[in-house]
Enzyme design. Structure first.
Site: not given
Ligand code: IMP
Ligand code: MG
Length: 186
Positions: A44, A99, A103, A131, A160, A166
């Protein structure tokens, strides 16, 4: 590039370029004279990393990890499997984890634990998108952030949906009816 799956452009190419340039200048200033190792996660962050490091004017090394996240029916578990590890030794290095999006923060939290265990001199995070609404891991050392974004599913500029979109040059919101209610891949 007009795509029917996108309901809204959240960040244009120009907005991204301007912000990435500012981040590159800030990071170049902060890490001048240090042994900087930029570490990133496939896939990503690929465009962000390429643009960011190209706009930086200090010596730096780049290395990659690849992970796969387990996403069950109850949402993210934070369990991450390392598919490809780094080639570089982190001991005594100034490590910046780049990164695409943070999220819940569980992925970054896992990665940081793994990196910290290798005795870097310093470890910080640069994320293009933050986010914050769904954050579970609250103590991440996010030193640089491009944009705070709302809780929408975003694609483009590396992000993606099921490995597609992407390559969009902007960051857009995917239309609701294209998101099927199944576990997402990362
Ligand atoms: P986290 O562990 O919840 O912080 O997730 C991070 C990962 O979730 C990122 O590296 C992305 O691969 C995926 N992700 C989270 N939100 C999005 C989004 O809005 N679009 C695409 N991928 C996302
Ligand atoms: Mg990612």
């Amino acid at each position: 590039m007009v795509t029917p799956e996108i309901s809204q452009v959240l960040l244009t190419e120009e907005q991204i370029r301007v912000r990435v340039r500012a981040l590159a200048a800030e990071i170049s200033h902060d890490y001048a004279g240090r042994d900087l190792l930029v570490v990133s996660v496939l896939k990503g962050a690929l465009y962000f990393l390429a643009d960011l490091t190209r706009m930086m004017d200090i010596p730096l090394a780049i290395d990659f990890m690849a992970i796969s996240s387990y996403r069950g029916g109850k949402g993210p578990s934070g369990a991450v499997r390392l598919v490809k590890d780094l080639d570089e030794d982190l001991t005594g290095r100034h490590v910046l984890l780049v990164e695409d999006i943070i999220d819940t923060g569980l992925t970054a939290s896992y990665l940081l634990r793994s990196l910290q265990a290798r005795d870097p001199a310093d470890l910080a995070v640069c994320t293009l998108l933050d986010k914050t609404a769904r954050r579970i891991a609250h103590t991440l050392p996010i030193r640089y952030r491009g944009f705070e974004v709302p809780d929408l599913f975003l694609v483009g500029y590396g992000l993606d949906y099921r490995q597609f979109h992407r390559n969009l040059p902007y960051i857009g919101v995917i239309r609701d009816d294209f998101l099927r209610r199944e576990p997402a891949s990362s």
